[in-house]
Design a protein around this motif. Structure first.
Motif, PDB file in Angstrom:
ATOM      1  N   TYR A  16       7.145  -4.157  11.295  1.00  0.00           N
ATOM      2  CA  TYR A  16       8.425  -4.763  10.952  1.00  0.00           C
ATOM      3  C   TYR A  16       9.299  -3.749  10.222  1.00  0.00           C
ATOM      4  CZ  TYR A  16       6.570  -5.389   6.176  1.00  0.00           C
ATOM      5  OH  TYR A  16       6.046  -5.189   4.928  1.00  0.00           O
ATOM      6  N   VAL A  17      10.604  -3.989  10.311  1.00  0.00           N
ATOM      7  CA  VAL A  17      11.587  -3.225   9.537  1.00  0.00           C
ATOM      8  C   VAL A  17      12.275  -4.222   8.608  1.00  0.00           C
ATOM      9  CG1 VAL A  17      13.657  -1.779   9.619  1.00  0.00           C
ATOM     10  CG2 VAL A  17      11.925  -1.602  11.430  1.00  0.00           C
ATOM     11  N   ARG A  18      12.410  -3.839   7.338  1.00  0.00           N
ATOM     12  CA  ARG A  18      12.957  -4.766   6.350  1.00  0.00           C
ATOM     13  C   ARG A  18      13.975  -4.046   5.453  1.00  0.00           C
ATOM     14  NH1 ARG A  18      10.044  -9.266   2.487  1.00  0.00           N
ATOM     15  NH2 ARG A  18      11.199  -8.815   0.584  1.00  0.00           N
ATOM     16  N   LEU A  49      12.633  -0.475   4.557  1.00  0.00           N
ATOM     17  CA  LEU A  49      11.177  -0.400   4.574  1.00  0.00           C
ATOM     18  C   LEU A  49      10.626  -0.619   5.973  1.00  0.00           C
ATOM     19  CD1 LEU A  49      10.661  -2.630   1.415  1.00  0.00           C
ATOM     20  CD2 LEU A  49      10.716  -0.125   1.497  1.00  0.00           C
ATOM     21  N   VAL A  50       9.580   0.115   6.289  1.00  0.00           N
ATOM     22  CA  VAL A  50       8.823  -0.085   7.529  1.00  0.00           C
ATOM     23  C   VAL A  50       7.432  -0.546   7.134  1.00  0.00           C
ATOM     24  CG1 VAL A  50       7.876   0.997   9.595  1.00  0.00           C
ATOM     25  CG2 VAL A  50      10.143   1.671   8.751  1.00  0.00           C
ATOM     26  N   HIS A  65      -0.068  -7.157   4.130  1.00  0.00           N
ATOM     27  CA  HIS A  65       0.705  -6.118   4.815  1.00  0.00           C
ATOM     28  C   HIS A  65       1.020  -4.988   3.849  1.00  0.00           C
ATOM     29  CE1 HIS A  65       4.637  -7.433   2.990  1.00  0.00           C
ATOM     30  NE2 HIS A  65       3.981  -8.580   2.920  1.00  0.00           N
ATOM     31  N   ILE A  66       1.295  -3.806   4.421  1.00  0.00           N
ATOM     32  CA  ILE A  66       1.680  -2.639   3.634  1.00  0.00           C
ATOM     33  C   ILE A  66       3.027  -2.144   4.131  1.00  0.00           C
ATOM     34  CG2 ILE A  66      -0.672  -1.933   3.054  1.00  0.00           C
ATOM     35  CD1 ILE A  66      -0.537   0.078   5.349  1.00  0.00           C
ATOM     36  N   PHE A  67       3.732  -1.375   3.290  1.00  0.00           N
ATOM     37  CA  PHE A  67       5.057  -0.914   3.686  1.00  0.00           C
ATOM     38  C   PHE A  67       5.449   0.322   2.877  1.00  0.00           C
ATOM     39  CE2 PHE A  67       5.353  -4.179   0.430  1.00  0.00           C
ATOM     40  CZ  PHE A  67       6.134  -3.572  -0.541  1.00  0.00           C
ATOM     41  N   ALA A  68       6.448   1.042   3.387  1.00  0.00           N
ATOM     42  CA  ALA A  68       6.993   2.208   2.698  1.00  0.00           C
ATOM     43  C   ALA A  68       8.348   2.533   3.305  1.00  0.00           C
ATOM     44  CB  ALA A  68       6.052   3.409   2.811  1.00  0.00           C
ATOM     45  N   GLY A  69       9.162   3.265   2.549  1.00  0.00           N
ATOM     46  CA  GLY A  69      10.453   3.681   3.079  1.00  0.00           C
ATOM     47  C   GLY A  69      11.380   4.188   1.997  1.00  0.00           C
ATOM     48  N   PRO A  70      12.520   4.757   2.392  1.00  0.00           N
ATOM     49  CA  PRO A  70      13.488   5.272   1.426  1.00  0.00           C
ATOM     50  C   PRO A  70      14.275   4.141   0.774  1.00  0.00           C
ATOM     51  CG  PRO A  70      14.351   5.489   3.635  1.00  0.00           C
ATOM     52  CD  PRO A  70      12.950   4.975   3.782  1.00  0.00           C
ATOM     53  N   GLY A  88       6.768 -14.951  -0.144  1.00  0.00           N
ATOM     54  CA  GLY A  88       6.155 -13.640  -0.090  1.00  0.00           C
ATOM     55  C   GLY A  88       5.971 -13.080  -1.492  1.00  0.00           C
ATOM     56  N   LEU A  89       4.880 -12.369  -1.693  1.00  0.00           N
ATOM     57  CA  LEU A  89       4.609 -11.677  -2.949  1.00  0.00           C
ATOM     58  C   LEU A  89       4.349 -10.223  -2.630  1.00  0.00           C
ATOM     59  CD1 LEU A  89       2.049 -14.208  -4.498  1.00  0.00           C
ATOM     60  CD2 LEU A  89       4.443 -13.955  -5.173  1.00  0.00           C
ATOM     61  N   ASP A  90       4.945  -9.324  -3.402  1.00  0.00           N
ATOM     62  CA  ASP A  90       4.609  -7.921  -3.192  1.00  0.00           C
ATOM     63  C   ASP A  90       4.710  -7.149  -4.494  1.00  0.00           C
ATOM     64  OD1 ASP A  90       7.181  -6.283  -3.410  1.00  0.00           O
ATOM     65  OD2 ASP A  90       7.806  -7.651  -1.821  1.00  0.00           O
ATOM     66  N   VAL A  91       3.977  -6.045  -4.535  1.00  0.00           N
ATOM     67  CA  VAL A  91       4.061  -5.096  -5.632  1.00  0.00           C
ATOM     68  C   VAL A  91       4.285  -3.724  -5.001  1.00  0.00           C
ATOM     69  CG1 VAL A  91       1.531  -4.828  -5.696  1.00  0.00           C
ATOM     70  CG2 VAL A  91       2.916  -4.146  -7.668  1.00  0.00           C
ATOM     71  N   ARG A  92       5.226  -2.986  -5.567  1.00  0.00           N
ATOM     72  CA  ARG A  92       5.554  -1.688  -5.001  1.00  0.00           C
ATOM     73  C   ARG A  92       5.811  -0.670  -6.106  1.00  0.00           C
ATOM     74  NH1 ARG A  92      11.140  -3.376  -2.008  1.00  0.00           N
ATOM     75  NH2 ARG A  92       9.812  -5.126  -1.418  1.00  0.00           N
ATOM     76  N   TYR A  93       5.662   0.595  -5.733  1.00  0.00           N
ATOM     77  CA  TYR A  93       5.970   1.699  -6.635  1.00  0.00           C
ATOM     78  C   TYR A  93       7.183   2.434  -6.097  1.00  0.00           C
ATOM     79  CZ  TYR A  93       5.737   6.224  -8.952  1.00  0.00           C
ATOM     80  OH  TYR A  93       6.051   7.363  -9.652  1.00  0.00           O
ATOM     81  N   GLU A  94       8.105   2.781  -6.996  1.00  0.00           N
ATOM     82  CA  GLU A  94       9.281   3.554  -6.606  1.00  0.00           C
ATOM     83  C   GLU A  94       9.375   4.810  -7.443  1.00  0.00           C
ATOM     84  OE1 GLU A  94      13.588   2.086  -5.864  1.00  0.00           O
ATOM     85  OE2 GLU A  94      13.574   2.909  -7.889  1.00  0.00           O
ATOM     86  N   ARG A  95       9.694   5.910  -6.787  1.00  0.00           N
ATOM     87  CA  ARG A  95       9.926   7.174  -7.476  1.00  0.00           C
ATOM     88  C   ARG A  95      11.259   7.751  -7.012  1.00  0.00           C
ATOM     89  NH1 ARG A  95       9.972  10.201 -11.840  1.00  0.00           N
ATOM     90  NH2 ARG A  95       9.882  12.432 -11.406  1.00  0.00           N
TER      91      ARG A  95
END
Length: 203
Positions: A74-76, A107-108, A117-122, A160-167
């Protein structure tokens, strides 16, 4: 960077025709725990610098997203208002540094097992405002910056629940001068490093 940010926003609203069953619009919000880079300061005419790493503090975010589902991928894209806080100790005094910004993560993601699910993106960012407690602060070097987000989430029906890291990837600094009696001045590395906890609702 400004054109890139506008293109990311446009893309969010131009891909609705590609949405499948599990795609669609939604709202999201949550808390973030942020730390910025070092504060480097000097007192009066002293040649020796004071270097203070930031302590994390809690902020928040609110926004909308659109999910385009393609099989297990998915793209989000998201549009998020974010308020971050961190603090610095200078001359045994805590000073809170706050930043308000508009984030546009693209995010992809990949569905794994069940709801996981997992995701990452700019993440494209427009800085709206920044302030340092007990100090006059100058404009940031760059109003538009870019970061990287990655994380893991659970889909529970429409919730939906998610936890993410941003740098933060783009180097960005601001200058400041203390408004207290002591003559302190310096600069802050404003790049964020934050953990983001979010709850989302798909319409």
């Amino acid at each position: 960077m400004k054109k890139t940010l506008l293109l990311a926003v446009f893309a969010m609203f131009s891909m609705t025709a590609f949405a499948q069953k599990d795609g669609g619009f939604g709202f999201k919000g949550g808390l973030n725990y942020n730390q910025n880079g070092d504060l480097i300061a000097s007192v009066g005419d002293a040649a020796e610098n004071i270097i203070s790493g930031s302590d994390g503090k809690v902020g928040y975010h609110l926004g909308v997203f659109y999910k385009i589902k393609i099989a297990k991928l998915y793209v989000r894209p998201e549009i998020i208002y974010t308020k971050t806080n961190s603090s610095y100790m200078v001359q045994n005094e805590e000073n809170t540094y706050g930043v308000s910004k508009l984030d546009v993560p693209v995010l992809v993601g990949l569905d794994l097992i069940g709801p996981l699910h997992i995701f990452a993106g700019p993440s494209f960012q427009a800085i709206l405002n920044s302030d340092l407690e007990n100090a006059n602060i100058s404009d940031l070097e760059n109003e538009y910056t870019i970061g990287l987000q990655m994380g893991v989430g659970l889909n529970l029906g429409k919730l939906g629940l998610d936890v993410r890291y941003e740098r933060g990837l783009s180097k960005n600094e601001t200058d400041f001068a203390s408004t207290n009696v002591t003559d302190i001045s310096g600069r802050i590395d404003t790049r964020p490093s934050q953990v983001i906890f979010a709850l989302s609702l798909k319409l």
